[in-house]
Design a protein around this motif. Structure first.
Motif, PDB file in Angstrom:
ATOM      1  N   TRP A  30       0.827  -1.213   0.000  1.00 16.52           N
ATOM      2  CA  TRP A  30       0.000   0.000   0.000  1.00 16.52           C
ATOM      3  C   TRP A  30       0.855   1.254   0.000  1.00 16.52           C
ATOM      4  N   LEU A  31       2.031   1.188   0.607  1.00 16.89           N
ATOM      5  CA  LEU A  31       2.956   2.314   0.510  1.00 16.89           C
ATOM      6  C   LEU A  31       3.494   2.451  -0.910  1.00 16.89           C
ATOM      7  N   THR A  32       3.697   1.301  -1.577  1.00 20.73           N
ATOM      8  CA  THR A  32       4.086   1.338  -2.990  1.00 20.73           C
ATOM      9  C   THR A  32       3.017   2.036  -3.821  1.00 20.73           C
ATOM     10  N   LEU A  33       1.756   1.722  -3.535  1.00 24.22           N
ATOM     11  CA  LEU A  33       0.651   2.357  -4.251  1.00 24.22           C
ATOM     12  C   LEU A  33       0.649   3.872  -4.017  1.00 24.22           C
ATOM     13  N   CYS A  34       0.865   4.291  -2.767  1.00 23.38           N
ATOM     14  CA  CYS A  34       0.919   5.728  -2.467  1.00 23.38           C
ATOM     15  C   CYS A  34       2.065   6.403  -3.225  1.00 23.38           C
ATOM     16  N   ALA A  35       3.210   5.718  -3.289  1.00 21.83           N
ATOM     17  CA  ALA A  35       4.377   6.300  -3.948  1.00 21.83           C
ATOM     18  C   ALA A  35       4.134   6.495  -5.444  1.00 21.83           C
ATOM     19  N   GLY A 158      -7.960  -0.172  -9.162  1.00 22.49           N
ATOM     20  CA  GLY A 158      -9.069   0.764  -9.048  1.00 22.49           C
ATOM     21  C   GLY A 158      -8.626   2.096  -8.465  1.00 22.49           C
ATOM     22  N   ILE A 159      -7.783   2.034  -7.438  1.00 21.43           N
ATOM     23  CA  ILE A 159      -7.266   3.275  -6.841  1.00 21.43           C
ATOM     24  C   ILE A 159      -6.331   3.979  -7.825  1.00 21.43           C
ATOM     25  N   TRP A 160      -5.493   3.189  -8.522  1.00 19.31           N
ATOM     26  CA  TRP A 160      -4.619   3.751  -9.565  1.00 19.31           C
ATOM     27  C   TRP A 160      -5.465   4.468 -10.621  1.00 19.31           C
ATOM     28  N   ALA A 161      -6.533   3.832 -11.062  1.00 19.96           N
ATOM     29  CA  ALA A 161      -7.398   4.432 -12.075  1.00 19.96           C
ATOM     30  C   ALA A 161      -8.089   5.680 -11.540  1.00 19.96           C
ATOM     31  N   MET A 162      -8.448   5.660 -10.253  1.00 18.11           N
ATOM     32  CA  MET A 162      -9.082   6.821  -9.645  1.00 18.11           C
ATOM     33  C   MET A 162      -8.130   8.015  -9.663  1.00 18.11           C
ATOM     34  N   LEU A 206       9.706   2.480  -2.026  1.00  9.21           N
ATOM     35  CA  LEU A 206       9.546   1.612  -3.194  1.00  9.21           C
ATOM     36  C   LEU A 206      10.532   0.449  -3.176  1.00  9.21           C
ATOM     37  N   PRO A 207      10.052  -0.779  -3.401  1.00 13.41           N
ATOM     38  CA  PRO A 207      10.962  -1.913  -3.570  1.00 13.41           C
ATOM     39  C   PRO A 207      11.495  -1.953  -4.995  1.00 13.41           C
TER      40      PRO A 207
END
Length: 528
Positions: A30-35, A158-162, A206-207
């Motif tokens: 989820w931190l990756t998604l935020c980044a 879905g969050i990425w698309a949002m 990010l990994p």
């Protein structure tokens, strides 16, 4: 800075309990998604904010309409040509690395645009900005594909698309505020603080992830063929308006691009380590998702372009007022993307994708009711339908494309989606401007005469078709008041004829996209 590698051999099994303390932040998807959301927001916002800044750029730098088109299209062309390459580089050498390089280069080139001081410099650095965007965007989805297990990947998309849809829709509002209260340069300078924040946060969380297959020969011929093919096709479409759609130059460029892309596809089936593995297209869901993604942004960016011309040049709204009036589109996108992800997870892309395209078709057909003096009650329903449709299609098509690709090809799949998205946007702007111009040119004389302009004056004003196609009435302070009013009325009606023609074209394309998604993906499910 040291990095933590992600295992691509299957679904990441590492948990917070088993991760070493130093890598705990980088083990959190989820931190990756935020980044990646920071970088995605920056690129997508920039793609739509320029529509508001273009009039101010034109006035300040004495740019022609054709040059203003290249402010948008140089960016989109460079982005489209580099996206699959950016995804492939990330897959091979590290998605985190190329994401960070893309963020840094995008922010720096944005500052260069504001400092350039000439329309040529703006166009040049917009192209550079697009190249760095091509490194950034595909690796956002590649990073998500690598760290999220399949059951949670749909919600992450879905969050990425949002984020993507909302940032695109917010562009007119943010751009309007900056242009009206600061300067047009500020719409580019704003990327610097966003980029710095994205770099700082991403460097920590990010990994590193890449294809574990080991050293592979890089597909240089594939890169050249794909880039030249994409550039040639989009260049031909962009120049169709000025060269004419029946000219040899227009069709020569388009056909040359198609030949190069066919040659690229043939070549990719005959090399051991292709830039774009053709085996990905064995999934009809992925193939249909690719086509519908292009249609999705064809409609979104094309519609936003001519709606902004209508609001600012025909209705006389300020940039901020125009942005506020499109706020329902942003809010609908905000709701639609996670809703689309949830519906896709439950019912599949074959339900959500046609539904989204049907909503966009309804929005486009709703624009046929607009006139030069429409009330806002007529305007906002199409904005809501368009926002809902775009958000749903983004979520469903992302899942269909990236979700159906192997994990090791996540960056390439992300690049494929982003490429078709940007090509769709470039074609939407160019094709619909041409549709509007053609319709305005064929009806301007008649509308001017019907509004009370003398026939001789109406004939002389036909040379102003280019201005009228942008929603600008060809009037001057020396015109008598009655003649001036008649020219404004006739020009406005001619522009509305063009807007209605563009709306009809986009609506029919949306219907075709809905049918394709319903039929194509259902066959895939049946066969699977």
């Amino acid at each position: 800075m040291p990095s933590t590698s992600v295992d691509h051999s299957g679904v990441p099994a590492r948990t917070a309990a088993s991760a070493p303390a130093s890598g705990r932040l980088r083990s959190n998807p989820w931190l990756t998604l935020c980044a990646v959301a920071f970088g995605l927001f920056m690129v997508q916002l920039d793609g739509s904010v320029v529509a508001i800044a273009n009039p101010a750029i034109g006035r300040d730098l004495n740019a022609s309409t054709a040059q203003l088109q290249w402010v948008t299209n140089s960016y989109l062309l460079a982005l489209a040509a580099s996206l699959i390459l950016g995804g492939k580089l990330g897959d091979r050498f590290g998605r985190r690395t190329f994401y960070l390089v893309g963020v840094a280069g995008f922010a720096i080139s944005s500052v260069a645009i504001g400092l350039s001081g000439s329309i040529g410099g703006v166009i040049l650095f917009r192209a550079v900005q697009g190249l760095f965007g091509g490194l950034l965007m595909p690796n956002t989805l590649g990073l998500l594909r690598a760290v999220f297990p399949p059951k949670k990947f749909g919600m992450a998309v879905g969050i990425w698309a949002m984020v993507s849809a909302v940032s695109t829709a917010l562009g007119p509002i943010v751009g309007g505020l900056l242009v009206e209260h600061v300067s047009w340069e500020s719409v580019f300078y704003i990327n610097l603080p966003i980029g710095v924040l994205a770099l700082a946060f991403s460097a920590v969380v990010l990994p590193q992830s890449k294809n574990p297959a080991g050293h592979q020969r890089f597909d240089v011929p594939g890169v050249v063929l794909l880039a030249l093919g994409l550039l040639s096709v989009v260049f031909g479409v962009v120049k169709g308006e000025t060269w004419g759609w029946t000219s040899a130059g227009t069709w020569g460029a388009i056909l040359a691009g198609i030949v190069l892309l066919v040659l690229f596809g043939w070549y990719e089936t005959r090399v051991a380590h292709p830039l774009l593995p053709m085996r990905l297209f064995r999934s009809s869901a992925l193939t249909v998702g690719t086509v519908v993604t292009a249609l999705n942004f064809f409609v979104l960016l094309g519609a936003v372009f001519f709606v902004m011309l209508y609001l600012q040049n025909v209705r006389g709204c300020t940039p901020v007022e125009a942005g506020v009036r499109t706020l329902p589109l942003s809010l609908a996108s905000l709701v639609a993307s996670p809703l689309g992800a949830a519906l896709t997870g439950r019912f599949g892309a074959r339900f959500c994708m046609p539904l989204g395209m049907a909503l966009q078709a309804a929005a486009c057909f709703g624009l046929l009711t607009w006139s030069t003096d429409s009330s806002y009650a007529t305007m906002w329903p199409p904005f809501v339908a368009l926002g809902l449709g775009v958000g749903m299609v983004m979520a469903a098509s992302s899942d269909a494309i990236v979700g159906n690709a192997p994990v090791q090809d996540g960056g390439v799949a992300g690049g494929l989606q982003a490429t078709t998205l940007q090509i769709g946007g470039a074609l939407g702007t160019s094709v619909l401007v041409s549709v509007i111009s053609a319709r305005v040119g064929s009806t301007l004389g008649g509308e001017l005469t019907a509004a009370g302009v003398p026939a001789a004056a109406a004939d002389s004003l036909k040379e102003a078709t280019d201005a009228v196609a942008m929603g600008v009435a060809p009037v001057s302070d020396t015109m008598p008041t009655q003649l001036r009013a008649a020219v404004v009325e006739g020009s406005g009606q001619a522009f509305m004829n063009g807007l209605h023609a563009a709306s009809l074209v986009t609506g029919l394309l949306c219907v075709a996209g809905a049918v394709l998604a319903a039929v194509g993906i259902r066959k895939s499910a049946a066969s699977g």
